[in-house]
Design a protein around this motif. Structure first.
Motif, PDB file in Angstrom:
ATOM      1  N   LEU A  36      53.190  41.990  40.602  1.00 27.54           N
ATOM      2  CA  LEU A  36      52.127  42.004  39.766  1.00 27.54           C
ATOM      3  C   LEU A  36      50.931  42.157  40.679  1.00 27.54           C
ATOM      4  O   LEU A  36      49.908  42.984  40.432  1.00 27.54           O
ATOM      5  CB  LEU A  36      51.984  40.251  39.213  1.00 27.54           C
ATOM      6  N   PHE A  37      50.710  41.594  42.009  1.00 28.17           N
ATOM      7  CA  PHE A  37      49.759  41.763  42.799  1.00 28.17           C
ATOM      8  C   PHE A  37      49.650  43.420  43.083  1.00 28.17           C
ATOM      9  O   PHE A  37      48.556  44.196  42.825  1.00 28.17           O
ATOM     10  CB  PHE A  37      49.681  41.231  44.321  1.00 28.17           C
ATOM     11  N   CYS A  43      46.819  50.357  40.253  1.00 27.66           N
ATOM     12  CA  CYS A  43      46.321  50.655  39.253  1.00 27.66           C
ATOM     13  C   CYS A  43      44.640  50.382  39.342  1.00 27.66           C
ATOM     14  O   CYS A  43      44.024  51.636  38.767  1.00 27.66           O
ATOM     15  CB  CYS A  43      46.520  49.762  37.746  1.00 27.66           C
ATOM     16  N   ALA A  44      44.152  49.403  39.640  1.00 33.17           N
ATOM     17  CA  ALA A  44      42.571  49.447  39.779  1.00 33.17           C
ATOM     18  C   ALA A  44      42.261  50.568  40.875  1.00 33.17           C
ATOM     19  O   ALA A  44      40.792  50.969  40.496  1.00 33.17           O
ATOM     20  CB  ALA A  44      42.340  47.742  40.431  1.00 33.17           C
ATOM     21  N   SER A  85      41.156  41.084  29.950  1.00 40.72           N
ATOM     22  CA  SER A  85      41.512  41.146  31.283  1.00 40.72           C
ATOM     23  C   SER A  85      42.404  39.967  31.494  1.00 40.72           C
ATOM     24  O   SER A  85      43.431  39.972  32.225  1.00 40.72           O
ATOM     25  CB  SER A  85      40.537  41.177  32.171  1.00 40.72           C
ATOM     26  N   VAL A  86      42.106  38.742  30.973  1.00 42.38           N
ATOM     27  CA  VAL A  86      42.705  37.531  31.195  1.00 42.38           C
ATOM     28  C   VAL A  86      44.096  37.733  30.683  1.00 42.38           C
ATOM     29  O   VAL A  86      45.187  37.322  31.204  1.00 42.38           O
ATOM     30  CB  VAL A  86      41.882  36.268  30.789  1.00 42.38           C
ATOM     31  N   PHE A  87      44.058  38.299  29.289  1.00 45.83           N
ATOM     32  CA  PHE A  87      45.265  38.222  28.518  1.00 45.83           C
ATOM     33  C   PHE A  87      46.155  39.234  29.281  1.00 45.83           C
ATOM     34  O   PHE A  87      47.393  39.018  29.360  1.00 45.83           O
ATOM     35  CB  PHE A  87      44.955  38.547  27.286  1.00 45.83           C
ATOM     36  N   LEU A  88      45.777  40.072  29.760  1.00 48.37           N
ATOM     37  CA  LEU A  88      46.701  41.413  30.421  1.00 48.37           C
ATOM     38  C   LEU A  88      47.342  40.570  31.610  1.00 48.37           C
ATOM     39  O   LEU A  88      48.415  40.747  31.860  1.00 48.37           O
ATOM     40  CB  LEU A  88      45.758  42.707  30.743  1.00 48.37           C
ATOM     41  N   HIS A 188      38.885  46.557  32.675  1.00 52.12           N
ATOM     42  CA  HIS A 188      39.843  45.558  32.239  1.00 52.12           C
ATOM     43  C   HIS A 188      40.776  45.377  33.589  1.00 52.12           C
ATOM     44  O   HIS A 188      41.006  44.203  34.150  1.00 52.12           O
ATOM     45  CB  HIS A 188      40.830  45.967  31.156  1.00 52.12           C
ATOM     46  N   ILE A 189      41.083  46.543  34.167  1.00 50.40           N
ATOM     47  CA  ILE A 189      42.280  46.438  35.126  1.00 50.40           C
ATOM     48  C   ILE A 189      41.478  46.063  36.563  1.00 50.40           C
ATOM     49  O   ILE A 189      42.157  45.220  37.436  1.00 50.40           O
ATOM     50  CB  ILE A 189      42.839  47.769  35.467  1.00 50.40           C
ATOM     51  N   SER A 190      40.228  46.477  36.665  1.00 51.58           N
ATOM     52  CA  SER A 190      39.589  46.174  37.934  1.00 51.58           C
ATOM     53  C   SER A 190      39.167  44.520  38.085  1.00 51.58           C
ATOM     54  O   SER A 190      39.204  43.967  39.036  1.00 51.58           O
ATOM     55  CB  SER A 190      38.201  47.007  38.013  1.00 51.58           C
ATOM     56  N   LEU A 191      38.723  44.148  36.687  1.00 50.25           N
ATOM     57  CA  LEU A 191      38.443  42.580  36.748  1.00 50.25           C
ATOM     58  C   LEU A 191      39.814  41.843  36.898  1.00 50.25           C
ATOM     59  O   LEU A 191      39.774  40.719  37.400  1.00 50.25           O
ATOM     60  CB  LEU A 191      37.832  42.462  35.307  1.00 50.25           C
ATOM     61  N   ALA A 192      40.625  42.479  36.412  1.00 54.85           N
ATOM     62  CA  ALA A 192      42.082  41.689  36.639  1.00 54.85           C
ATOM     63  C   ALA A 192      42.437  41.684  37.970  1.00 54.85           C
ATOM     64  O   ALA A 192      42.927  40.606  38.676  1.00 54.85           O
ATOM     65  CB  ALA A 192      43.090  42.398  35.624  1.00 54.85           C
ATOM     66  N   ALA A 193      42.171  42.736  38.667  1.00 55.27           N
ATOM     67  CA  ALA A 193      42.452  42.773  40.217  1.00 55.27           C
ATOM     68  C   ALA A 193      41.726  41.908  40.939  1.00 55.27           C
ATOM     69  O   ALA A 193      42.105  41.280  41.924  1.00 55.27           O
ATOM     70  CB  ALA A 193      42.120  44.398  40.710  1.00 55.27           C
TER      71      ALA A 193
END
Length: 294
Positions: A36-37, A43-44, A85-88, A188-193
Protein backbone atom coordinates in the motif's frame (compact mmCIF):
# COMPACT_ATOMS: atom_id res chain seq x y z
CA UNK A 1 -22.46 7.81 -29.13
CA UNK A 2 -22.09 10.58 -26.55
CA UNK A 3 -23.04 8.36 -23.63
CA UNK A 4 -21.30 5.31 -25.11
CA UNK A 5 -17.87 6.81 -24.36
CA UNK A 6 -18.74 6.96 -20.66
CA UNK A 7 -19.85 3.33 -20.74
CA UNK A 8 -16.62 2.35 -22.47
CA UNK A 9 -14.55 4.24 -19.90
CA UNK A 10 -16.25 2.44 -17.00
CA UNK A 11 -16.12 -0.97 -18.69
CA UNK A 12 -12.40 -0.62 -19.49
CA UNK A 13 -11.59 0.54 -15.94
CA UNK A 14 -13.43 -2.34 -14.26
CA UNK A 15 -12.24 -4.95 -16.73
CA UNK A 16 -8.67 -3.83 -15.98
CA UNK A 17 -9.22 -4.22 -12.23
CA UNK A 18 -10.55 -7.71 -12.86
CA UNK A 19 -6.99 -8.75 -13.79
CA UNK A 20 -5.45 -7.10 -10.70
CA UNK A 21 -4.76 -10.41 -8.98
CA UNK A 22 -2.30 -11.38 -11.75
CA UNK A 23 0.14 -8.68 -10.62
CA UNK A 24 -0.81 -8.60 -6.93
CA UNK A 25 -0.52 -12.31 -6.14
CA UNK A 26 3.23 -12.44 -6.95
CA UNK A 27 3.65 -9.87 -4.14
CA UNK A 28 1.88 -12.01 -1.53
CA UNK A 29 5.21 -12.54 0.27
CA UNK A 30 5.35 -8.84 1.11
CA UNK A 31 3.38 -7.03 3.79
CA UNK A 32 0.04 -5.58 2.67
CA UNK A 33 1.03 -2.31 4.34
CA UNK A 34 4.29 -2.13 2.37
CA UNK A 35 2.47 -2.75 -0.92
CA UNK A 36 0.00 0.00 0.00
CA UNK A 37 2.78 2.44 0.94
CA UNK A 38 4.77 2.03 -2.26
CA UNK A 39 1.69 1.88 -4.48
CA UNK A 40 0.33 5.20 -3.22
CA UNK A 41 3.72 6.93 -2.99
CA UNK A 42 4.51 5.91 -6.59
CA UNK A 43 1.12 7.11 -7.81
CA UNK A 44 1.45 10.43 -5.97
CA UNK A 45 4.94 11.15 -7.34
CA UNK A 46 3.88 10.24 -10.88
CA UNK A 47 0.72 12.35 -10.85
CA UNK A 48 2.37 15.39 -9.29
CA UNK A 49 5.08 15.25 -11.97
CA UNK A 50 2.49 14.98 -14.77
CA UNK A 51 0.53 17.88 -13.29
CA UNK A 52 3.66 20.04 -12.92
CA UNK A 53 4.85 19.32 -16.46
CA UNK A 54 1.64 19.17 -18.48
CA UNK A 55 -1.37 20.30 -16.43
CA UNK A 56 -0.30 23.58 -14.84
CA UNK A 57 -2.97 25.65 -16.59
CA UNK A 58 -5.69 23.21 -15.47
CA UNK A 59 -4.31 23.36 -11.92
CA UNK A 60 -4.46 27.15 -11.85
CA UNK A 61 -7.97 27.10 -13.31
CA UNK A 62 -9.11 24.56 -10.71
CA UNK A 63 -7.79 26.70 -7.84
CA UNK A 64 -9.48 29.76 -9.33
CA UNK A 65 -12.81 27.94 -9.67
CA UNK A 66 -12.60 26.67 -6.08
CA UNK A 67 -11.74 30.15 -4.80
CA UNK A 68 -14.75 31.59 -6.65
CA UNK A 69 -17.18 29.23 -4.92
CA UNK A 70 -19.33 30.47 -2.02
CA UNK A 71 -17.78 29.56 1.33
CA UNK A 72 -20.31 26.80 2.06
CA UNK A 73 -19.82 25.11 -1.33
CA UNK A 74 -16.05 25.45 -1.00
CA UNK A 75 -16.15 23.78 2.41
CA UNK A 76 -18.40 20.97 1.13
CA UNK A 77 -16.09 20.36 -1.83
CA UNK A 78 -13.09 20.16 0.48
CA UNK A 79 -14.88 17.66 2.71
CA UNK A 80 -15.91 15.52 -0.26
CA UNK A 81 -12.35 15.38 -1.60
CA UNK A 82 -10.73 14.72 1.78
CA UNK A 83 -13.35 12.08 2.46
CA UNK A 84 -12.66 10.54 -0.94
CA UNK A 85 -8.97 10.20 -0.09
CA UNK A 86 -9.76 8.55 3.24
CA UNK A 87 -12.15 6.08 1.61
CA UNK A 88 -9.55 5.22 -1.06
CA UNK A 89 -6.90 4.55 1.60
CA UNK A 90 -9.15 2.20 3.55
CA UNK A 91 -10.36 0.50 0.38
CA UNK A 92 -6.89 -0.12 -1.02
CA UNK A 93 -5.46 -1.51 2.21
CA UNK A 94 -8.42 -3.80 2.91
CA UNK A 95 -8.44 -5.05 -0.70
CA UNK A 96 -4.71 -5.88 -0.69
CA UNK A 97 -4.95 -7.58 2.70
CA UNK A 98 -7.96 -9.71 1.80
CA UNK A 99 -6.62 -10.70 -1.64
CA UNK A 100 -3.21 -11.78 -0.37
CA UNK A 101 -4.21 -13.22 3.02
CA UNK A 102 -7.81 -14.45 2.65
CA UNK A 103 -8.72 -15.29 -0.97
CA UNK A 104 -9.34 -13.79 -4.40
CA UNK A 105 -12.96 -14.90 -4.16
CA UNK A 106 -13.42 -12.81 -1.01
CA UNK A 107 -12.29 -9.68 -2.87
CA UNK A 108 -14.56 -10.62 -5.76
CA UNK A 109 -17.47 -10.75 -3.34
CA UNK A 110 -16.47 -7.31 -2.06
CA UNK A 111 -16.88 -5.78 -5.50
CA UNK A 112 -20.15 -7.62 -5.97
CA UNK A 113 -21.47 -6.04 -2.77
CA UNK A 114 -20.13 -2.62 -3.80
CA UNK A 115 -22.61 -2.02 -6.68
CA UNK A 116 -25.52 -2.76 -4.36
CA UNK A 117 -24.23 -0.34 -1.73
CA UNK A 118 -23.46 2.26 -4.41
CA UNK A 119 -26.97 2.03 -5.83
CA UNK A 120 -28.58 2.36 -2.41
CA UNK A 121 -26.35 5.30 -1.39
CA UNK A 122 -27.02 7.04 -4.71
CA UNK A 123 -30.75 6.52 -4.21
CA UNK A 124 -30.75 7.88 -0.63
CA UNK A 125 -28.10 10.61 -0.87
CA UNK A 126 -28.17 11.73 -4.50
CA UNK A 127 -31.85 10.93 -5.14
CA UNK A 128 -31.02 9.03 -8.31
CA UNK A 129 -34.12 7.34 -9.69
CA UNK A 130 -34.30 3.71 -10.76
CA UNK A 131 -36.99 2.08 -12.87
CA UNK A 132 -38.59 -1.27 -12.08
CA UNK A 133 -36.20 -3.18 -14.34
CA UNK A 134 -33.20 -1.68 -12.56
CA UNK A 135 -34.61 -2.49 -9.11
CA UNK A 136 -35.12 -6.05 -10.38
CA UNK A 137 -31.44 -6.12 -11.34
CA UNK A 138 -30.46 -4.91 -7.86
CA UNK A 139 -32.60 -7.68 -6.37
CA UNK A 140 -30.86 -10.28 -8.54
CA UNK A 141 -27.48 -8.94 -7.46
CA UNK A 142 -28.47 -9.16 -3.78
CA UNK A 143 -29.63 -12.74 -4.34
CA UNK A 144 -26.29 -13.66 -5.92
CA UNK A 145 -24.33 -12.11 -3.04
CA UNK A 146 -26.40 -13.92 -0.42
CA UNK A 147 -25.76 -17.19 -2.24
CA UNK A 148 -22.02 -16.52 -2.22
CA UNK A 149 -21.96 -15.61 1.48
CA UNK A 150 -23.92 -18.75 2.48
CA UNK A 151 -20.80 -20.91 2.76
CA UNK A 152 -18.55 -18.30 4.40
CA UNK A 153 -20.12 -15.39 6.28
CA UNK A 154 -16.71 -13.78 6.91
CA UNK A 155 -16.30 -13.25 3.17
CA UNK A 156 -19.43 -11.13 3.33
CA UNK A 157 -18.05 -9.13 6.26
CA UNK A 158 -14.86 -8.39 4.34
CA UNK A 159 -16.97 -7.65 1.28
CA UNK A 160 -19.10 -5.07 3.08
CA UNK A 161 -16.02 -3.21 4.39
CA UNK A 162 -14.28 -3.09 1.00
CA UNK A 163 -17.49 -2.49 -0.93
CA UNK A 164 -18.77 0.32 1.30
CA UNK A 165 -15.52 2.30 1.16
CA UNK A 166 -15.40 2.28 -2.63
CA UNK A 167 -19.14 2.94 -2.93
CA UNK A 168 -18.73 5.96 -0.66
CA UNK A 169 -15.87 7.19 -2.86
CA UNK A 170 -17.99 6.85 -6.03
CA UNK A 171 -20.98 8.66 -4.55
CA UNK A 172 -18.86 11.46 -3.07
CA UNK A 173 -17.20 12.11 -6.44
CA UNK A 174 -20.52 12.12 -8.30
CA UNK A 175 -21.42 15.27 -6.35
CA UNK A 176 -18.35 17.11 -7.66
CA UNK A 177 -18.95 18.56 -11.12
CA UNK A 178 -17.24 21.13 -13.30
CA UNK A 179 -13.65 20.43 -12.25
CA UNK A 180 -10.73 18.76 -14.03
CA UNK A 181 -10.86 15.07 -13.08
CA UNK A 182 -7.11 14.51 -13.35
CA UNK A 183 -6.40 17.40 -10.97
CA UNK A 184 -8.95 16.06 -8.49
CA UNK A 185 -7.49 12.57 -8.71
CA UNK A 186 -4.01 14.00 -8.14
CA UNK A 187 -5.33 15.68 -5.00
CA UNK A 188 -6.97 12.45 -3.76
CA UNK A 189 -3.85 10.33 -4.22
CA UNK A 190 -1.42 13.00 -2.96
CA UNK A 191 -3.50 13.52 0.17
CA UNK A 192 -3.69 9.75 0.66
CA UNK A 193 0.12 9.63 0.45
CA UNK A 194 0.47 12.45 2.97
CA UNK A 195 -1.89 10.69 5.38
CA UNK A 196 0.18 7.51 5.15
CA UNK A 197 3.59 9.19 5.38
CA UNK A 198 3.67 9.53 9.22
CA UNK A 199 2.98 5.79 9.55
CA UNK A 200 5.72 4.74 7.12
CA UNK A 201 8.72 4.78 9.55
CA UNK A 202 6.91 2.74 12.20
CA UNK A 203 4.98 0.23 10.09
CA UNK A 204 7.06 -0.36 6.97
CA UNK A 205 9.44 -3.28 6.63
CA UNK A 206 12.91 -3.24 5.10
CA UNK A 207 12.99 -1.49 1.73
CA UNK A 208 12.56 -4.22 -0.93
CA UNK A 209 15.57 -4.75 -3.17
CA UNK A 210 14.08 -7.16 -5.72
CA UNK A 211 13.66 -5.68 -9.20
CA UNK A 212 10.41 -7.62 -9.69
CA UNK A 213 8.83 -5.92 -6.67
CA UNK A 214 9.46 -2.42 -8.03
CA UNK A 215 8.45 -3.39 -11.55
CA UNK A 216 5.12 -4.74 -10.33
CA UNK A 217 4.56 -1.74 -8.06
CA UNK A 218 4.95 0.60 -11.04
CA UNK A 219 2.63 -1.55 -13.15
CA UNK A 220 0.09 -1.39 -10.30
CA UNK A 221 0.56 2.37 -9.91
CA UNK A 222 0.06 3.20 -13.58
CA UNK A 223 -2.00 0.37 -15.07
CA UNK A 224 -4.16 -0.57 -12.10
CA UNK A 225 -4.50 2.71 -10.22
CA UNK A 226 -4.04 5.97 -12.12
CA UNK A 227 -5.55 4.99 -15.47
CA UNK A 228 -8.61 3.06 -14.14
CA UNK A 229 -9.36 5.67 -11.47
CA UNK A 230 -9.21 8.46 -14.03
CA UNK A 231 -11.52 6.55 -16.36
CA UNK A 232 -13.80 5.88 -13.40
CA UNK A 233 -14.08 9.60 -12.61
CA UNK A 234 -14.55 10.36 -16.32
CA UNK A 235 -17.42 7.85 -16.52
CA UNK A 236 -19.12 9.62 -13.61
CA UNK A 237 -19.35 12.77 -15.78
CA UNK A 238 -21.91 11.09 -18.03
CA UNK A 239 -23.39 8.21 -16.03
CA UNK A 240 -25.23 8.01 -12.74
CA UNK A 241 -23.49 6.57 -9.66
CA UNK A 242 -25.84 3.59 -9.68
CA UNK A 243 -25.05 2.78 -13.33
CA UNK A 244 -21.30 3.05 -12.77
CA UNK A 245 -21.72 0.98 -9.61
CA UNK A 246 -23.52 -1.83 -11.41
CA UNK A 247 -20.88 -1.90 -14.16
CA UNK A 248 -18.37 -2.50 -11.36
CA UNK A 249 -19.64 -6.10 -11.33
CA UNK A 250 -17.44 -6.68 -14.39
CA UNK A 251 -14.41 -6.54 -12.08
CA UNK A 252 -15.31 -9.44 -9.74
CA UNK A 253 -16.72 -11.60 -12.54
CA UNK A 254 -13.32 -11.48 -14.28
CA UNK A 255 -11.60 -11.92 -10.91
CA UNK A 256 -13.72 -14.98 -10.19
CA UNK A 257 -12.78 -16.53 -13.53
CA UNK A 258 -9.07 -15.89 -12.87
CA UNK A 259 -9.34 -17.38 -9.37
CA UNK A 260 -10.75 -20.57 -10.88
CA UNK A 261 -8.70 -20.90 -14.08
CA UNK A 262 -5.33 -19.40 -13.10
CA UNK A 263 -4.98 -19.84 -9.33
CA UNK A 264 -7.19 -22.96 -9.17
CA UNK A 265 -9.21 -21.87 -6.16
CA UNK A 266 -12.02 -24.39 -5.63
CA UNK A 267 -15.33 -23.40 -7.23
CA UNK A 268 -18.68 -24.86 -6.23
CA UNK A 269 -21.85 -25.13 -8.34
CA UNK A 270 -23.49 -22.67 -5.92
CA UNK A 271 -20.80 -20.09 -6.68
CA UNK A 272 -21.15 -20.67 -10.42
CA UNK A 273 -24.90 -20.12 -10.17
CA UNK A 274 -24.45 -16.99 -8.04
CA UNK A 275 -21.98 -15.36 -10.43
CA UNK A 276 -24.25 -16.22 -13.37
CA UNK A 277 -27.15 -14.46 -11.65
CA UNK A 278 -24.99 -11.41 -10.95
CA UNK A 279 -23.83 -11.28 -14.57
CA UNK A 280 -27.47 -11.36 -15.66
CA UNK A 281 -28.21 -8.53 -13.20
CA UNK A 282 -25.62 -6.30 -14.92
CA UNK A 283 -27.24 -6.93 -18.31
CA UNK A 284 -30.74 -6.35 -16.92
CA UNK A 285 -29.72 -3.14 -15.14
CA UNK A 286 -28.35 -1.63 -18.36
CA UNK A 287 -30.96 -2.99 -20.76
CA UNK A 288 -32.88 0.28 -20.48
CA UNK A 289 -29.96 2.04 -22.24
CA UNK A 290 -29.95 -0.52 -25.06
CA UNK A 291 -33.72 -0.27 -25.48
CA UNK A 292 -33.57 3.52 -25.48
CA UNK A 293 -30.91 3.49 -28.19
CA UNK A 294 -33.01 1.07 -30.22
Amino acid sequence: MKIAKYYLAAIFAYATWGFFSLVLKPLSGYSSVDILFYRIFSCAILMVLITALFKRSELVKTFSNIKALPSKQRRNMLLLNVGGSVFLNINWFSFIYVLNHVSIKATSLAYLVCPIITTLLAYWLLHEKLNKIQWTAVGLSIMGCLMLSYANIMDMVYGIVIGFTYAAYLVSQRKIVGFDKFILLTFHISLAALMLLPFYPAYSGPVPTETLFWLLIEVIAVGFTVIPLFLNLYALKGLSSSTVGMLLNINPIIGFAIAAMVFHEPITPLQMAAYSIIFISVVVFNVHYLLKKK
